[in-house]
Design a protein around this motif. Structure first.
Motif, mmCIF file in Angstrom:
data_model
loop_
_atom_site.group_PDB
_atom_site.id
_atom_site.type_symbol
_atom_site.label_atom_id
_atom_site.label_comp_id
_atom_site.label_asym_id
_atom_site.label_seq_id
_atom_site.Cartn_x
_atom_site.Cartn_y
_atom_site.Cartn_z
ATOM 1 N N GLN A 102 30.667 28.626 41.706
ATOM 2 C CA GLN A 102 30.418 29.632 42.486
ATOM 3 C C GLN A 102 31.768 30.197 43.047
ATOM 4 N N ASP A 103 32.706 29.355 43.117
ATOM 5 C CA ASP A 103 34.060 29.954 43.603
ATOM 6 C C ASP A 103 34.972 30.601 42.629
ATOM 7 N N LEU A 104 34.356 30.580 41.303
ATOM 8 C CA LEU A 104 35.270 31.115 40.308
ATOM 9 C C LEU A 104 35.119 32.462 39.968
ATOM 10 N N GLU A 105 35.921 33.340 39.392
ATOM 11 C CA GLU A 105 35.645 34.606 39.087
ATOM 12 C C GLU A 105 35.640 34.839 37.563
ATOM 13 N N VAL A 106 34.571 35.257 36.989
ATOM 14 C CA VAL A 106 34.571 35.324 35.842
ATOM 15 C C VAL A 106 34.429 36.982 35.353
ATOM 16 N N LYS A 107 35.295 37.580 34.511
ATOM 17 C CA LYS A 107 35.093 39.083 34.102
ATOM 18 C C LYS A 107 35.289 39.265 32.895
ATOM 19 N N ILE B 162 57.912 38.645 40.058
ATOM 20 C CA ILE B 162 58.801 39.696 39.162
ATOM 21 C C ILE B 162 58.273 40.354 38.239
ATOM 22 N N PRO B 163 59.033 41.540 37.933
ATOM 23 C CA PRO B 163 58.112 42.354 36.900
ATOM 24 C C PRO B 163 58.105 41.470 35.459
ATOM 25 N N SER B 164 56.890 41.810 34.879
ATOM 26 C CA SER B 164 56.598 41.258 33.646
ATOM 27 C C SER B 164 57.388 41.727 32.342
ATOM 28 N N GLU B 165 57.943 41.025 31.542
ATOM 29 C CA GLU B 165 58.582 41.635 30.266
ATOM 30 C C GLU B 165 57.690 41.724 29.205
ATOM 31 N N TYR B 166 56.662 41.484 29.518
ATOM 32 C CA TYR B 166 55.606 41.638 28.398
ATOM 33 C C TYR B 166 54.118 42.269 29.109
ATOM 34 N N SER B 167 53.278 42.770 28.120
ATOM 35 C CA SER B 167 52.083 43.207 28.391
ATOM 36 C C SER B 167 50.979 42.359 27.719
ATOM 37 N N LEU B 168 49.817 42.550 28.254
ATOM 38 C CA LEU B 168 48.805 41.676 27.723
ATOM 39 C C LEU B 168 47.575 42.688 27.503
ATOM 40 N N ALA B 169 46.802 42.507 26.460
ATOM 41 C CA ALA B 169 45.905 43.690 25.895
ATOM 42 C C ALA B 169 44.931 42.700 25.209
ATOM 43 N N CYS B 170 43.588 43.342 25.216
ATOM 44 C CA CYS B 170 42.332 42.760 24.747
ATOM 45 C C CYS B 170 42.105 43.247 23.392
ATOM 46 N N VAL B 171 42.261 42.581 22.330
ATOM 47 C CA VAL B 171 42.217 42.664 21.046
ATOM 48 C C VAL B 171 40.609 42.989 20.516
ATOM 49 N N GLU B 172 39.955 42.084 21.492
ATOM 50 C CA GLU B 172 38.555 42.177 21.263
ATOM 51 C C GLU B 172 37.930 42.150 22.745
ATOM 52 N N ASP B 173 36.730 42.416 22.747
ATOM 53 C CA ASP B 173 35.925 42.256 23.991
ATOM 54 C C ASP B 173 36.028 40.966 24.657
ATOM 55 N N VAL B 174 36.571 40.727 25.681
ATOM 56 C CA VAL B 174 36.781 39.429 26.261
ATOM 57 C C VAL B 174 36.130 39.001 27.390
ATOM 58 N N ILE B 175 35.752 37.505 27.629
ATOM 59 C CA ILE B 175 35.231 37.048 28.870
ATOM 60 C C ILE B 175 36.434 36.109 29.410
ATOM 61 N N LEU B 176 36.820 36.434 30.592
ATOM 62 C CA LEU B 176 37.962 35.634 30.961
ATOM 63 C C LEU B 176 37.489 34.819 32.375
ATOM 64 N N LEU B 177 38.084 33.867 32.551
ATOM 65 C CA LEU B 177 38.142 33.199 34.019
ATOM 66 C C LEU B 177 39.397 33.693 34.509
ATOM 67 N N GLU B 178 39.319 34.255 35.671
ATOM 68 C CA GLU B 178 40.369 34.976 36.175
ATOM 69 C C GLU B 178 40.610 34.507 37.718
ATOM 70 N N GLY B 179 41.955 34.254 37.772
ATOM 71 C CA GLY B 179 42.210 33.656 39.203
ATOM 72 C C GLY B 179 43.849 34.331 39.586
ATOM 73 N N ASN B 180 44.298 34.124 41.012
ATOM 74 C CA ASN B 180 45.267 34.497 41.486
ATOM 75 C C ASN B 180 45.789 33.347 42.288
ATOM 76 N N LEU B 181 46.977 33.638 42.822
ATOM 77 C CA LEU B 181 47.640 32.436 43.737
ATOM 78 C C LEU B 181 46.726 32.164 44.896
ATOM 79 N N GLU B 182 46.103 33.068 45.501
ATOM 80 C CA GLU B 182 45.428 32.998 46.624
ATOM 81 C C GLU B 182 44.251 32.137 46.377
#
Length: 194
Positions: free
Chosen positions: A25-30, A89-109
């Motif tokens: 209930q407390d997790l974010e899936v996108k 700090i700014p990332s040296e890398y990019s992240l891109a979806c190679v396929e349709d994806v379902i991700l469990l997403e979080g942040n520091l908060e």
């Protein structure tokens, strides 16, 4: 989506079904579509992810426009660009979806809230991170010691799913070679096996 999350939690948390149900209930899936960018090089990473399904590529764009692929993340793998995420700090890398994806997403908060509400999750997260980090270090050391052909063979043994899921030019970049070299290696190995 809920079934993928439930399966992941059941496998990885060691908690009972009721606790996992509460945590869900407390997790974010996108969901993201193939080609969507999760993070552009130079941006600050504000999220961490766990892949429930699909494939995400980590890459760096050089000044001349070439892209160097450094990692592919698939089912049950965590994605965190640690320096950018933790130290904002700014990332040296990019992240891109190679396929349709379902991700469990979080942040520091959201992490802090979850750990406060479910203290046992800190140990679970730590164990997963340590396991992933150890495997990543070992894989990187092996990768660096191999020739391009040996890297390809290693990939066919340890991550054969990538051969069907990832475009050839991205695989070639990941292996540290040009697409033409990858084609020659594949042809040579195919000829040798016949």
């Amino acid at each position: 989506m809920d079934e993928k999350l439930k399966k992941f939690l059941d496998k990885n948390t060691g908690m009972d079904a009721e606790q996992n149900s509460e945590i869900m209930q407390d997790l974010e899936v996108k969901q993201y579509l193939k080609g969507e960018i999760l993070l552009n090089q130079g941006e600050i990473s504000r999220n961490c992810y766990t892949v429930l399904s699909g494939c995400v590529r980590q890459y760096k764009t050089l000044e001349d426009g070439r892209e160097i692929t450094v990692a592919f993340f698939t089912e049950e793998q965590a994605i965190v660009l640690f320096n950018s995420y933790k130290f904002q700090i700014p990332s040296e890398y990019s992240l891109a979806c190679v396929e349709d994806v379902i991700l469990l997403e979080g942040n520091l908060e959201s992490e802090e809230k979850l750990y406060s509400k479910y203290p046992e999750l800190q140990l679970v997260t730590r164990n997963i991170m340590e396991t992933n980090f150890g495997k990543e270090q070992e894989d990187r050391a092996i990768f660096m010691s191999l020739t391009p052909e040996e890297r390809y063979i290693n990939l066919t043994i340890n991550r054969p799913d990538l051969l069907k899921r990832v475009p050839q030019h991205q695989l070639a970049s990941y292996l540290g070679i040009k697409p033409e070299s990858l084609s020659r290696i594949k042809k040579r190995l195919s000829t040798a096996s016949n």
